[in-house]
Design a protein around this motif. Structure first.
Motif, PDB file in Angstrom:
ATOM      1  N   UNK A  76      -6.045 -12.083  -6.476  1.00 34.58           N
ATOM      2  CA  UNK A  76      -7.648 -13.126  -6.124  1.00 34.58           C
ATOM      3  C   UNK A  76      -7.456 -14.400  -5.693  1.00 34.58           C
ATOM      4  N   UNK A  77      -5.952 -15.012  -6.146  1.00 35.60           N
ATOM      5  CA  UNK A  77      -5.102 -16.681  -5.624  1.00 35.60           C
ATOM      6  C   UNK A  77      -4.507 -15.984  -4.530  1.00 35.60           C
ATOM      7  N   UNK A  78      -4.036 -15.061  -4.265  1.00 33.91           N
ATOM      8  CA  UNK A  78      -4.017 -14.978  -2.900  1.00 33.91           C
ATOM      9  C   UNK A  78      -4.150 -15.069  -1.942  1.00 33.91           C
ATOM     10  N   UNK A  79      -5.299 -14.045  -1.987  1.00 39.04           N
ATOM     11  CA  UNK A  79      -6.801 -14.017  -1.339  1.00 39.04           C
ATOM     12  C   UNK A  79      -7.453 -14.533  -1.043  1.00 39.04           C
ATOM     13  N   UNK A  80      -6.984 -15.397  -1.341  1.00 37.97           N
ATOM     14  CA  UNK A  80      -7.830 -16.740  -0.799  1.00 37.97           C
ATOM     15  C   UNK A  80      -9.664 -17.555  -1.798  1.00 37.97           C
ATOM     16  N   UNK A  81      -9.463 -15.926  -3.242  1.00 37.14           N
ATOM     17  CA  UNK A  81     -10.007 -16.104  -3.777  1.00 37.14           C
ATOM     18  C   UNK A  81     -10.655 -16.626  -4.817  1.00 37.14           C
ATOM     19  N   UNK A  82     -10.645 -17.917  -5.191  1.00 38.54           N
ATOM     20  CA  UNK A  82     -10.246 -18.365  -6.544  1.00 38.54           C
ATOM     21  C   UNK A  82     -11.695 -18.257  -7.535  1.00 38.54           C
ATOM     22  N   UNK A  83     -12.250 -18.614  -7.504  1.00 39.96           N
ATOM     23  CA  UNK A  83     -13.418 -18.700  -8.318  1.00 39.96           C
ATOM     24  C   UNK A  83     -13.610 -17.342  -8.557  1.00 39.96           C
ATOM     25  N   UNK A  84     -13.572 -16.344  -7.963  1.00 39.70           N
ATOM     26  CA  UNK A  84     -13.689 -14.626  -8.669  1.00 39.70           C
ATOM     27  C   UNK A  84     -12.304 -15.128  -9.908  1.00 39.70           C
ATOM     28  N   UNK A  85     -11.329 -15.593  -9.429  1.00 39.11           N
ATOM     29  CA  UNK A  85     -10.227 -15.697 -10.560  1.00 39.11           C
ATOM     30  C   UNK A  85     -10.733 -16.201 -11.133  1.00 39.11           C
ATOM     31  N   UNK A  86     -11.074 -17.354 -11.380  1.00 38.83           N
ATOM     32  CA  UNK A  86     -12.074 -18.257 -12.700  1.00 38.83           C
ATOM     33  C   UNK A  86     -13.708 -17.240 -13.345  1.00 38.83           C
ATOM     34  N   UNK A  87     -14.059 -16.442 -12.169  1.00 39.10           N
ATOM     35  CA  UNK A  87     -14.532 -15.891 -12.905  1.00 39.10           C
ATOM     36  C   UNK A  87     -13.981 -14.330 -14.326  1.00 39.10           C
ATOM     37  N   UNK A  88     -12.978 -13.997 -13.421  1.00 37.99           N
ATOM     38  CA  UNK A  88     -12.478 -12.811 -13.835  1.00 37.99           C
ATOM     39  C   UNK A  88     -11.747 -13.322 -16.077  1.00 37.99           C
ATOM     40  N   UNK A  89     -11.629 -14.738 -15.998  1.00 42.00           N
ATOM     41  CA  UNK A  89     -10.442 -15.503 -16.954  1.00 42.00           C
ATOM     42  C   UNK A  89     -12.058 -16.090 -17.654  1.00 42.00           C
ATOM     43  N   UNK A  90     -12.973 -15.934 -17.134  1.00 41.12           N
ATOM     44  CA  UNK A  90     -14.297 -16.380 -18.425  1.00 41.12           C
ATOM     45  C   UNK A  90     -14.557 -15.428 -18.856  1.00 41.12           C
ATOM     46  N   UNK A  91     -15.026 -14.465 -18.222  1.00 44.11           N
ATOM     47  CA  UNK A  91     -15.740 -12.950 -18.578  1.00 44.11           C
ATOM     48  C   UNK A  91     -14.544 -11.900 -19.937  1.00 44.11           C
ATOM     49  N   UNK A  92     -13.095 -12.418 -18.619  1.00 45.07           N
ATOM     50  CA  UNK A  92     -12.254 -10.930 -19.906  1.00 45.07           C
ATOM     51  C   UNK A  92     -12.067 -12.196 -21.799  1.00 45.07           C
ATOM     52  N   UNK A  93     -11.985 -13.695 -20.963  1.00 38.92           N
ATOM     53  CA  UNK A  93     -12.395 -13.811 -22.342  1.00 38.92           C
ATOM     54  C   UNK A  93     -13.243 -13.939 -23.113  1.00 38.92           C
ATOM     55  N   UNK A  94     -14.189 -13.784 -22.956  1.00 35.95           N
ATOM     56  CA  UNK A  94     -15.217 -13.773 -23.926  1.00 35.95           C
ATOM     57  C   UNK A  94     -15.240 -12.273 -24.258  1.00 35.95           C
ATOM     58  N   UNK A  95     -14.745 -11.149 -23.644  1.00 36.84           N
ATOM     59  CA  UNK A  95     -14.865  -9.766 -24.152  1.00 36.84           C
ATOM     60  C   UNK A  95     -13.682  -9.809 -25.286  1.00 36.84           C
ATOM     61  N   UNK A  96     -12.625 -10.409 -25.180  1.00 34.11           N
ATOM     62  CA  UNK A  96     -11.492 -10.271 -25.740  1.00 34.11           C
ATOM     63  C   UNK A  96     -11.789 -11.092 -27.160  1.00 34.11           C
ATOM     64  N   UNK A  97     -13.375 -12.608 -27.256  1.00 38.32           N
ATOM     65  CA  UNK A  97     -12.795 -13.428 -28.432  1.00 38.32           C
ATOM     66  C   UNK A  97     -13.820 -12.394 -29.015  1.00 38.32           C
ATOM     67  N   UNK A  98     -14.679 -11.218 -28.594  1.00 40.03           N
ATOM     68  CA  UNK A  98     -15.773 -10.102 -29.825  1.00 40.03           C
ATOM     69  C   UNK A  98     -14.607  -9.108 -29.759  1.00 40.03           C
ATOM     70  N   UNK A  99     -13.784  -8.629 -28.701  1.00 36.46           N
ATOM     71  CA  UNK A  99     -12.679  -7.930 -29.669  1.00 36.46           C
ATOM     72  C   UNK A  99     -11.855  -8.490 -30.877  1.00 36.46           C
ATOM     73  N   UNK A 100     -11.054  -9.564 -31.072  1.00 39.12           N
ATOM     74  CA  UNK A 100     -10.785 -10.553 -31.640  1.00 39.12           C
ATOM     75  C   UNK A 100     -11.386 -10.307 -33.365  1.00 39.12           C
TER      76      UNK A 100
END
Length: 537
Positions: A76-100
């Motif tokens: 997504x950074x290569x596509x110029x959509x940095x905000x989506x990259x940050x959103x992916x990191x945030x949401x996946x981190x929350x999911x992984x906190x729950x999984x952990x």
């Protein structure tokens, strides 16, 4: 910094810190085992049992998602959509906190079950529960590292890995010394603190990662990303990731799964057919598993790295349908592996007594024999680790899973009879037979696909074996000469000198003869010339 410089810088940071971390992960054993006193083998066995459970849960709690995050961020950074990259990191981190949290809770709740299954007794329960804390913390940390990998900020990942290892080892040694030398001398409590060190190390890693998030002004953007031009569903990403990652995780965790089988079945069977006490059985587990695994993990780690080096090239050749290129890469992989692993396992085997004395204690004949068996077996395990990723990358994941299933089945069938017949040698015998069969299946399939040159591989093997034999003679001579000086029962310091001099002499003899016979170029290619100049060969 252009992409080439970034790649070289990242590789340098990762390689350097990985080597330092691996050295720390082995060297700490010397004082730790010494402070455990007469309980050293039992403590190491208990520690190893806890980590066998921990490793499986760690794999289940991450399921390859950190790597997926890295790919998505870069994409997504290569596509110029940095905000989506940050959103992916945030949401996946929350999911992984729950999984952990889920995996950590399961591990803690079922700790008595695992303790009973492995035969560790009640002493293993707090060990498993202490490691459940690390299972809770690890997935989210992996998500952050995945972000930095996607941003190609490898320095942050490398330093966080090193920080985690340094803090972990520091906690282990301080608590072991405090308890075993200055305090209550309760070795079981000391082991619990040693496994708690995994969680404490992660706290240090989190602190460093947080520092880099703030330094790169990424923290607030991950917490509150702006509007994105595209949308992505995190659960869909997890589903896609699992389809890709699960075969790698399952097949790649074969050694950990086999360790669980060994520890649980050995304790259960031997307690019924022998008169060994519980602590004596723990000693035997240490002899054939825990003690040797801590030293061979470096060899297996390098074997896995050798396999990973050519992954991008194999992917490219497979995508292009370049079967000739694949065959060349497969042969090159085998050459690299044989050139490193064969002299390494022979060298370790020949230095068994001083090596074992340096890290643990002067070995009995049983300890020496089991150690040599396990070290030689690591050649087979390493071969497995470089072959299975190749088939999986070439889109033969189902075939790889089937072969792993057959390998596991052989292990399960042979395990009990082998233990009944050979006692402490039994787990090693069953693992050798199982992996021998599995490696044969993988190599046969790989040959059918690529038609790689068996002749070239065997020529390399025979050449390396001949050079290794000469190297082995030089190592034996060093041992004999120093044996005259130090006697038949060298101290820990004297053993360190024998290992150091034997290793250096053996290494130089191997490289010198390899260079003179042209074998070095076949193994290392153009890098051989640079090595020749540095060693003045």
């Amino acid at each position: 910094m252009d992409s080439k410089d970034q790649l070289l810088s990242g590789a340098a940071w990762r390689t350097g810190t990985d080597i330092i971390g691996k050295v720390l992960g082995v060297v700490y054993i010397i004082p730790w085992f010494m402070w455990m006193g007469k309980f050293g083998n039992q403590a190491n066995a208990l520690y190893s049992m806890g980590y066998s459970v921990y490793t499986i849960f760690l794999l289940l709690s991450t399921i390859g998602i950190p790597g997926a995050i890295a790919r998505e961020v870069a994409y997504y950074n290569a596509l110029g959509d940095e905000n989506l990259a940050y959103r992916v990191v945030r949401e996946m981190t929350l999911i992984l906190i729950g999984l952990g949290a889920l995996m950590g809770a399961i591990m803690a709740i079922f700790a008595p079950f695992f303790a009973n299954m492995l035969g560790g007794g009640t002493a293993l329960i707090p060990v498993v529960r202490s490691l459940a804390l690390a299972v809770f913390a690890a997935p989210a940390m992996g998500a952050i590292r995945g972000y930095f990998q996607g941003m190609n900020l490898i320095k942050a990942i490398a330093l966080s890995n090193l920080c985690e290892q340094v803090v972990r080892v520091f906690w282990m040694l301080v608590t072991a010394y405090t308890i075993m030398v200055m305090g209550s001398h309760n070795w079981e409590t000391a082991v619990v603190q040693s496994t708690t060190a995994a969680f404490v190390g992660m706290i240090g890693s989190y602190a460093l990662l947080l520092f880099y998030l703030v330094k790169t002004k990424s923290l607030m953007r991950i917490i509150n990303p702006g509007p994105a031009t595209m949308k992505i569903h995190p659960l869909r990403l997890i589903d896609h990731t699992m389809r890709i990652a699960v075969p790698f995780i399952v097949i790649g965790s074969a050694t950990q799964i086999f360790q669980l089988i060994d520890q649980s079945s050995f304790m259960a069977i031997m307690s019924h057919v022998t008169t060994y006490s519980h602590n004596e059985l723990l000693d035997l587990v240490a002899y054939f598993s825990a003690n040797v695994n801590k030293l061979t993990m470096i060899l297996l780690g390098v074997a896995l790295t050798i396999g990973n080096v050519s992954d991008p090239l194999i992917t490219e050749a497979n995508t292009k349908g370049d079967r000739k290129g694949l065959a060349v890469l497969v042969v090159y992989n085998f050459r690299l592996f044989i050139g490193f692993m064969l002299p390494a396992v022979i060298g370790m085997s020949l230095l068994t007594i001083p090596l074992y004395t340096l890290f643990y204690e002067h070995p009995s004949s049983l300890q020496s024999s089991l150690f040599v068996f396990a070290v030689l077996q690591s050649f087979l395990l390493g071969l497995y680790l470089i072959i299975f990723p190749t088939l999986s990358i070439m889109n033969y994941k189902k075939t790889s899973m089937k072969f792993f299933g057959w390998t596991l089945l052989v292990k399960l069938i042979v395990q009990a009879p082998a233990i009944l017949l050979f006692h402490s040698y039994g787990p090693l015998v069953s693992t050798t037979l199982a992996f021998g069969f599995g490696v044969w299946l993988f190599i046969r399939k790989l040959y059918k696909i690529t038609l790689f040159s068996k002749k070239n591989v065997m020529k390399t093997f025979y050449g390396v074996a001949l050079i290794t034999a000469v190297m082995g003679i030089s190592v034996i001579l060093v041992e004999l000469l120093l044996g005259i000086l130090f006697g038949s029962h060298p101290s820990r310091t004297e053993s360190a000198i024998i290992v150091l001099l034997g290793g250096v002499v053996g290494f130089y003899v191997y490289l010198f003869i390899s260079a003179k016979l042209g074998m070095l170029e076949k193994i290392l290619g153009e890098r051989a010339n640079s090595l020749r100049r540095k060693l003045r060969i």
